[in-house]
Scaffold this motif. Structure first.
Motif, short mmCIF file in Angstrom:
data_model
loop_
_atom_site.label_atom_id
_atom_site.label_comp_id
_atom_site.label_asym_id
_atom_site.label_seq_id
_atom_site.Cartn_x
_atom_site.Cartn_y
_atom_site.Cartn_z
N VAL A 44 41.85 15.77 -4.93
CA VAL A 44 41.18 14.68 -4.05
C VAL A 44 41.45 13.30 -4.84
CG1 VAL A 44 38.93 13.63 -3.41
CG2 VAL A 44 39.62 16.10 -3.05
N LYS A 45 41.51 13.38 -6.35
CA LYS A 45 41.73 12.25 -7.02
C LYS A 45 42.89 11.74 -6.80
CE LYS A 45 38.63 12.88 -10.94
NZ LYS A 45 38.54 13.04 -12.26
N TYR A 46 44.27 12.51 -6.69
CA TYR A 46 45.48 12.35 -6.54
C TYR A 46 45.78 11.60 -5.28
CZ TYR A 46 47.21 14.74 -10.58
OH TYR A 46 47.42 15.23 -12.00
N GLN A 47 44.78 11.99 -4.26
CA GLN A 47 44.96 11.63 -2.86
C GLN A 47 44.56 10.19 -2.79
OE1 GLN A 47 44.16 14.09 0.27
NE2 GLN A 47 43.71 12.49 1.81
N ILE A 48 43.36 10.01 -3.43
CA ILE A 48 42.73 8.61 -3.35
C ILE A 48 43.64 7.52 -4.23
CG2 ILE A 48 41.09 8.59 -5.37
CD1 ILE A 48 39.64 7.38 -2.39
N TYR A 49 44.17 8.18 -5.18
CA TYR A 49 45.11 7.16 -6.04
C TYR A 49 46.22 6.94 -5.20
CZ TYR A 49 42.64 8.78 -10.10
OH TYR A 49 41.56 9.13 -11.08
N HIS A 50 46.90 7.92 -4.42
CA HIS A 50 48.10 7.22 -3.59
C HIS A 50 47.57 6.57 -2.38
CE1 HIS A 50 49.86 10.48 -5.76
NE2 HIS A 50 51.19 10.04 -5.14
N ALA A 51 46.35 6.73 -1.86
CA ALA A 51 45.69 5.84 -0.92
C ALA A 51 45.69 4.42 -1.21
CB ALA A 51 44.27 6.28 -0.38
N ILE A 52 45.36 4.14 -2.61
CA ILE A 52 45.02 2.94 -3.25
C ILE A 52 46.22 2.11 -3.28
CG2 ILE A 52 44.44 1.67 -5.30
CD1 ILE A 52 42.06 3.94 -5.49
N VAL A 53 47.42 2.85 -3.75
CA VAL A 53 48.60 2.51 -4.16
C VAL A 53 49.05 2.11 -2.81
CG1 VAL A 53 50.97 3.05 -4.58
CG2 VAL A 53 49.03 3.58 -5.93
N LEU A 54 48.97 2.86 -1.66
CA LEU A 54 49.41 2.45 -0.26
C LEU A 54 48.72 1.43 0.07
CD1 LEU A 54 49.69 5.58 1.71
CD2 LEU A 54 51.60 3.94 1.26
N LEU A 55 47.53 0.91 -0.15
CA LEU A 55 46.81 -0.28 0.23
C LEU A 55 47.54 -1.46 -0.56
CD1 LEU A 55 43.15 0.91 0.51
CD2 LEU A 55 44.70 0.17 2.40
N VAL A 56 47.75 -1.39 -1.73
CA VAL A 56 48.24 -2.39 -2.59
C VAL A 56 49.69 -2.74 -2.13
CG1 VAL A 56 49.20 -2.82 -4.82
CG2 VAL A 56 46.95 -1.81 -4.71
N ILE A 57 50.55 -1.69 -1.81
CA ILE A 57 51.82 -1.90 -1.23
C ILE A 57 51.52 -2.85 0.23
CG2 ILE A 57 53.85 -0.82 -0.23
CD1 ILE A 57 53.67 1.36 -2.21
N GLY A 58 50.75 -2.25 0.85
CA GLY A 58 50.50 -2.87 2.30
C GLY A 58 50.31 -4.41 2.05
N PHE A 59 49.36 -4.71 1.10
CA PHE A 59 49.08 -6.26 1.11
C PHE A 59 50.21 -7.05 0.26
CE2 PHE A 59 44.69 -4.64 1.17
CZ PHE A 59 44.31 -5.37 2.35
N ASN A 63 60.37 -5.77 2.64
CA ASN A 63 61.27 -4.51 3.28
C ASN A 63 61.64 -3.70 1.94
OD1 ASN A 63 60.91 -5.29 6.01
ND2 ASN A 63 62.83 -6.81 5.80
N SER A 64 61.62 -4.34 0.94
CA SER A 64 62.18 -3.41 -0.10
C SER A 64 60.90 -2.40 -0.60
CB SER A 64 62.36 -4.35 -1.57
OG SER A 64 61.23 -5.15 -1.81
N PHE A 65 59.67 -2.36 -0.10
CA PHE A 65 58.75 -1.36 -0.23
C PHE A 65 58.84 -0.42 0.90
CE2 PHE A 65 56.21 -4.82 -2.58
CZ PHE A 65 56.49 -4.32 -4.01
N ALA A 66 59.62 -0.32 1.60
CA ALA A 66 59.73 0.56 2.88
C ALA A 66 59.63 2.02 2.17
CB ALA A 66 60.75 0.26 3.91
N LEU A 67 60.83 2.04 1.39
CA LEU A 67 61.28 3.55 0.78
C LEU A 67 59.99 4.08 0.22
CD1 LEU A 67 63.08 5.86 0.60
CD2 LEU A 67 64.05 4.71 -1.45
#
Length: 79
Positions: A44-59, A63-67
């Motif tokens: 669960v911790k790993y999933q929430i860390y990945h979700a946070i990174v996705l939010l940071v990447i989203g903000f 195009n270089s962040f697509a991969l």
């Protein structure tokens, strides 16, 4: 992949990790051993860390962040 998809994915996976974590803490507490609960908590911790990174990447999306975005989303789904 657009910025909106990355942000929505991060928000969805974050929400899902909170729901799964609460389920584990309340419903599975009496059914799993201590070691199994620790393993579940780690997932669960790993999933929430990945979700946070996705939010940071989203903000910060370009195009270089697509991969990276696809890699994180695929990693969450496979994990």
């Amino acid at each position: 992949m657009t910025q909106q998809i990355v942000l929505l994915s991060g928000a969805f996976f974050g929400m899902l990790s909170v729901i799964i974590g609460a389920f584990g803490a309340h419903a599975l507490k009496k059914k799993l051993t201590i070691e199994q609960l620790k393993s579940f908590e780690t997932g669960v911790k790993y999933q929430i860390y990945h979700a946070i990174v996705l939010l940071v990447i989203g903000f910060q999306y370009t195009n270089s962040f697509a991969l990276a975005s696809w890699s994180f989303i695929l990693g969450i789904i496979l994990f």
